[in-house]
Design an enzyme around this catalytic site. Structure first.
Site, PDB file in Angstrom:
ATOM      1  CE  LYS A 162      -2.579  62.826  23.066  1.00 53.12           C
ATOM      2  NZ  LYS A 162      -2.117  63.157  24.469  1.00 53.12           N
TER       3      LYS A 162
ATOM      4  CD  GLN B  38      -3.460  63.465  27.387  1.00 47.76           C
ATOM      5  OE1 GLN B  38      -3.285  62.393  26.423  1.00 47.76           O
ATOM      6  NE2 GLN B  38      -3.424  64.472  27.383  1.00 47.76           N
TER       7      GLN B  38
ATOM      8  CG  ASP C 216       3.528  61.725  25.217  1.00 46.56           C
ATOM      9  OD1 ASP C 216       3.155  61.985  24.118  1.00 46.56           O
ATOM     10  OD2 ASP C 216       2.804  61.671  25.982  1.00 46.56           O
TER      11      ASP C 216
END
Ligand code: NDP
Length: 281
Positions: A48, A92, A115
């Site tokens: 990322k 994460q 997200d």
């Protein structure tokens, strides 16, 4: 048969984002909260960071040891919510067992939840309401389906997997595209039979090479979300690619399929929400 090249689609998407970001008066910032030493988690974070740097997004990684207190993470998220220079926040996965990821998600403000896993954004998707942030993996899968040029309306989509991050949001997204959606899971009976009725078959169950040729209708579109290791330690999907490749009309590979699109969509979500927050759209 044609391969759905997620790597190439993701490259195109990143190139477009880069052009857009360069024209902005600010630098979009993505905050990544990372806990513990899980190897896969570290690789995802690095990917990322790399992809973000390529398009001009600043990626701030907040790394904590496994022993960190939940409260410390919650305080960080509150601070990041208030920080106007930060546009997106993600936690994460996977997290150590000592951390309640669901509670952490509830702390992320909906407009920074890039997200799209929080209840507000997930709810908006479920209710087909505008203005929400759509989870990156389902969003990437929709782009891949659109790239085939095959119409979606009225098609039977079978999704294997009902997780919060893939199966469930994808079911809502495809329903909103007027597919007829079946969601299968570990308790589903007659799974191969159900899969054979799919015009669009999406495997997101984390079972290496589970989907075989006799599970797939001739001419179906097959999307493989799985990221697993096979018996030789090689990355493989949930679909037995070599077995299925000749019967499918379109098929996505692993690696080089959904994975790169997931990262690209996360970056797109970050840029989009930064535009809303800064009112530069
Ligand atoms: P989860 O483990 O959270 O969910 C797996 C789902 O698959 C569950 O709903 C489970 O059913 C179902 N399932 C498991 N085994 C079977 C089976 N034998 N038959 C039918 N259904 C089954 O996984 P995720 O959704 O997080 O991830 C799924 C896969 O996708 C993993 O390989 C993961 O690594 C990968 N992934 C890839 C991404 C990418 O960007 N390419 C992003 C996210 C995930 P039940 O609910 O009954 O337990």
């Amino acid at each position: 048969m044609a391969i759905i090249d997620g790597k190439k689609l993701a490259e195109d998407c990143r190139a477009q984002l880069k052009q857009m970001v360069v024209s902005l008066s600010y630098v979009p910032v993505l905050a990544v909260v990372s806990v513990g030493d899980d190897k896969a988690s570290k690789i995802y974070v690095r990917n990322k960071e790399k992809a973000a740097a390529e398009v001009g997004i600043k990626c701030d990684v907040y790394s904590f040891p496994e022993a960190v207190f939940q409260k410390e993470l919650e305080s960080l998220i509150i601070r990041l919510n208030q920080d106007k220079t930060v546009h997106g926040i993600i936690v994460q996965q996977p997290l150590p067992k000592s951390i309640d990821g669901g509670v952490l998600l509830d702390f992320i403000s909906a407009e920074k939840d890039v997200d799209g896993f929080g209840v507000l954004n997930a709810g908006r998707l479920l209710l087909n309401e505008k203005g929400g942030i759509v989870a990156a993996t389902p969003k990437g899968i929709l782009r891949m389906l659109e790239a085939t040029g095959e119409p979606l309306v009225g098609k039977h989509a079978v999704i294997i997997g009902r997780s919060k991050i893939v199966g469930r949001p994808l079911a809502a997204l495809l329903l909103n595209q007027h597919c007829t959606v079946t969601v299968a899971h570990s308790k589903t009976q007659n799974l191969p039979e159900i899969c054979r009725t799919a015009d669009i078959l999406i495997a997101a169950c984390g079972q290496p090479k589970m989907v075989k040729k006799n599970w797939v209708k001739k001419g179906a579109v097959v999307i493989d979300v799985g990221i697993n290791r096979d018996e030789n330690g090689k990355i493989c999907g949930d679909v037995d690619f070599d077995d299925v490749v000749d019967i499918a009309k379109f098929i996505s590979p692993v690696p080089g399929g959904v994975g790169p699109m997931t990262v690209a969509m996360l970056l797109e979500n970050t840029v989009q929400t930064s535009l809303v927050q800064t009112k530069e759209n």
